[in-house]
Write a protein that holds these residues in place. Structure first.
Motif, PDB file in Angstrom:
ATOM      1  N   ASN A  78       0.641  -1.221  -0.275  1.00 18.41           N
ATOM      2  CA  ASN A  78       0.462   0.092   0.259  1.00 18.41           C
ATOM      3  C   ASN A  78       0.725   1.465  -0.186  1.00 18.41           C
ATOM      4  N   ILE A  79       1.922   1.390   0.773  1.00 18.90           N
ATOM      5  CA  ILE A  79       2.745   2.514   0.976  1.00 18.90           C
ATOM      6  C   ILE A  79       3.526   2.813  -0.697  1.00 18.90           C
ATOM      7  N   ALA A  80       3.765   1.057  -1.165  1.00 20.35           N
ATOM      8  CA  ALA A  80       4.479   1.838  -2.726  1.00 20.35           C
ATOM      9  C   ALA A  80       3.409   1.810  -3.253  1.00 20.35           C
ATOM     10  N   ARG A  81       2.496   1.857  -3.732  1.00 23.40           N
ATOM     11  CA  ARG A  81       1.156   2.481  -4.762  1.00 23.40           C
ATOM     12  C   ARG A  81       0.987   3.241  -3.928  1.00 23.40           C
ATOM     13  N   ALA A  82       0.932   3.869  -2.929  1.00 23.45           N
ATOM     14  CA  ALA A  82       0.466   5.376  -2.659  1.00 23.45           C
ATOM     15  C   ALA A  82       1.914   6.361  -2.914  1.00 23.45           C
ATOM     16  N   ARG A  83       3.176   5.698  -2.994  1.00 23.50           N
ATOM     17  CA  ARG A  83       4.537   6.661  -3.726  1.00 23.50           C
ATOM     18  C   ARG A  83       4.563   6.514  -4.896  1.00 23.50           C
ATOM     19  N   TYR A  84       3.706   5.436  -5.900  1.00 25.52           N
ATOM     20  CA  TYR A  84       3.807   5.713  -7.290  1.00 25.52           C
ATOM     21  C   TYR A  84       2.670   6.670  -7.697  1.00 25.52           C
ATOM     22  N   ALA A  85       1.578   6.813  -7.380  1.00 24.70           N
ATOM     23  CA  ALA A  85       0.340   7.431  -7.437  1.00 24.70           C
ATOM     24  C   ALA A  85       0.783   9.367  -6.769  1.00 24.70           C
ATOM     25  N   LEU A  86       1.900   9.286  -6.193  1.00 25.87           N
ATOM     26  CA  LEU A  86       2.199  10.338  -6.146  1.00 25.87           C
ATOM     27  C   LEU A  86       3.059  11.015  -7.041  1.00 25.87           C
ATOM     28  N   GLN A  87       4.113   9.706  -7.880  1.00 28.16           N
ATOM     29  CA  GLN A  87       5.122  10.343  -8.501  1.00 28.16           C
ATOM     30  C   GLN A  87       4.131  10.481 -10.149  1.00 28.16           C
ATOM     31  N   GLN A  88       3.202   9.793 -10.126  1.00 32.28           N
ATOM     32  CA  GLN A  88       2.183   9.893 -11.216  1.00 32.28           C
ATOM     33  C   GLN A  88       1.849  11.583 -11.474  1.00 32.28           C
ATOM     34  N   TYR A  89       1.371  11.951 -10.146  1.00 27.84           N
ATOM     35  CA  TYR A  89       0.342  12.942 -10.570  1.00 27.84           C
ATOM     36  C   TYR A  89       1.012  14.833 -10.426  1.00 27.84           C
ATOM     37  N   GLN A  90       2.522  14.039  -9.854  1.00 23.93           N
ATOM     38  CA  GLN A  90       3.428  15.388 -10.623  1.00 23.93           C
ATOM     39  C   GLN A  90       2.973  16.592  -9.974  1.00 23.93           C
ATOM     40  N   ARG A  91       2.156  16.297  -8.955  1.00 29.54           N
ATOM     41  CA  ARG A  91       1.573  17.742  -8.207  1.00 29.54           C
ATOM     42  C   ARG A  91       1.855  17.711  -6.608  1.00 29.54           C
ATOM     43  N   SER A  92       1.571  18.527  -5.765  1.00 33.00           N
ATOM     44  CA  SER A  92       1.691  18.375  -4.206  1.00 33.00           C
ATOM     45  C   SER A  92       1.325  17.631  -3.806  1.00 33.00           C
ATOM     46  N   ALA A  93       1.374  17.014  -2.700  1.00 29.86           N
ATOM     47  CA  ALA A  93       0.134  16.032  -1.708  1.00 29.86           C
ATOM     48  C   ALA A  93      -0.597  16.701  -1.190  1.00 29.86           C
ATOM     49  N   GLN A  94      -0.811  17.962  -1.104  1.00 32.24           N
ATOM     50  CA  GLN A  94      -2.336  18.500  -1.353  1.00 32.24           C
ATOM     51  C   GLN A  94      -3.310  17.990  -1.865  1.00 32.24           C
ATOM     52  N   SER A  95      -2.888  18.230  -2.716  1.00 37.31           N
ATOM     53  CA  SER A  95      -3.711  18.055  -3.756  1.00 37.31           C
ATOM     54  C   SER A  95      -3.768  16.816  -4.418  1.00 37.31           C
ATOM     55  N   PHE A  96      -2.625  16.205  -4.238  1.00 36.71           N
ATOM     56  CA  PHE A  96      -3.354  15.064  -4.793  1.00 36.71           C
ATOM     57  C   PHE A  96      -4.308  14.247  -3.785  1.00 36.71           C
ATOM     58  N   ALA A  97      -3.712  14.438  -2.042  1.00 36.58           N
ATOM     59  CA  ALA A  97      -4.951  13.726  -1.589  1.00 36.58           C
ATOM     60  C   ALA A  97      -6.687  14.896  -1.778  1.00 36.58           C
ATOM     61  N   GLN A  98      -6.933  15.363  -1.928  1.00 32.31           N
ATOM     62  CA  GLN A  98      -8.126  15.988  -2.853  1.00 32.31           C
ATOM     63  C   GLN A  98      -8.618  15.312  -3.753  1.00 32.31           C
ATOM     64  N   HIS A  99      -7.677  15.231  -4.843  1.00 36.50           N
ATOM     65  CA  HIS A  99      -8.455  14.837  -5.792  1.00 36.50           C
ATOM     66  C   HIS A  99      -8.115  13.149  -6.169  1.00 36.50           C
ATOM     67  N   SER A 100      -7.410  12.735  -5.844  1.00 30.58           N
ATOM     68  CA  SER A 100      -6.915  11.284  -5.728  1.00 30.58           C
ATOM     69  C   SER A 100      -8.123  10.224  -4.859  1.00 30.58           C
ATOM     70  N   PRO A 101      -8.097   8.921  -5.683  1.00 33.51           N
ATOM     71  CA  PRO A 101      -9.105   8.034  -5.016  1.00 33.51           C
ATOM     72  C   PRO A 101      -8.567   7.357  -3.560  1.00 33.51           C
ATOM     73  N   ILE A 102      -7.075   7.320  -3.777  1.00 37.93           N
ATOM     74  CA  ILE A 102      -6.809   6.606  -3.058  1.00 37.93           C
ATOM     75  C   ILE A 102      -6.153   7.722  -1.439  1.00 37.93           C
ATOM     76  N   LYS A 103      -7.025   7.597  -0.841  1.00 37.20           N
ATOM     77  CA  LYS A 103      -6.822   8.250   0.788  1.00 37.20           C
ATOM     78  C   LYS A 103      -5.300   8.002   2.096  1.00 37.20           C
ATOM     79  N   LEU A 104      -4.596   8.892   1.913  1.00 37.23           N
ATOM     80  CA  LEU A 104      -3.227   8.638   2.626  1.00 37.23           C
ATOM     81  C   LEU A 104      -3.140   8.573   3.836  1.00 37.23           C
ATOM     82  N   LEU A 105      -2.976   8.073   5.231  1.00 41.67           N
ATOM     83  CA  LEU A 105      -2.959   8.611   6.363  1.00 41.67           C
ATOM     84  C   LEU A 105      -1.735   9.337   6.785  1.00 41.67           C
ATOM     85  N   PRO A 106      -2.002   9.919   7.461  1.00 40.75           N
ATOM     86  CA  PRO A 106      -0.701  10.485   8.034  1.00 40.75           C
ATOM     87  C   PRO A 106       0.032   9.306   9.401  1.00 40.75           C
TER      88      PRO A 106
END
Length: 109
Positions: A78-106
């Motif tokens: 799950n950690i690897a999937r989230a990192r990969y999705a962040l790299q693919q999204y090419q935006r900030s983590a905050q923007s990713f969290a708002q628009h992604s179906p993957i929910k990141l936990l603190p």
């Protein structure tokens, strides 16, 4: 967290409130009817059960599968999937969290 009322106890609370219109009287009758219950029937519990019946038409748990702590896992996959999705999204983590179906936990480490 206090234990939940059983279906029989919830029905009793709602029925007796409609008969007596007194939450104090319902508390007294509850203790007489269920002397071994390890739950406290406070006035709030009486009102919540009556309101739930009036608003939703049921005393049952409406979403038992959604109650409690959400099922999430911090597996390496799950950690690897989230990192990969962040790299693919090419935006900030905050923007990713708002628009992604993957929910990141603190991080709780």
């Amino acid at each position: 967290m206090a234990p939940q009322f059983t279906a029989r106890e919830r029905t009793f609370l709602s029925t007796k409130y409609h008969e007596t219109k007194s939450p104090t009287e319902v508390q007294r009758l509850f203790r007489l009817q269920f002397p071994t219950a390890n739950r406290v029937s406070c006035k709030g519990a009486v009102y919540k059960n009556v309101n739930k019946l009036n608003v939703h038409g049921t005393l049952r748990n409406r979403q038992p599968e959604a109650s409690g702590r959400p099922r999430t896992a911090r597996s390496q996959m799950n950690i690897a999937r989230a990192r990969y999705a962040l790299q693919q999204y090419q935006r900030s983590a905050q923007s990713f969290a708002q628009h992604s179906p993957i929910k990141l936990l603190p991080d709780r480490s």
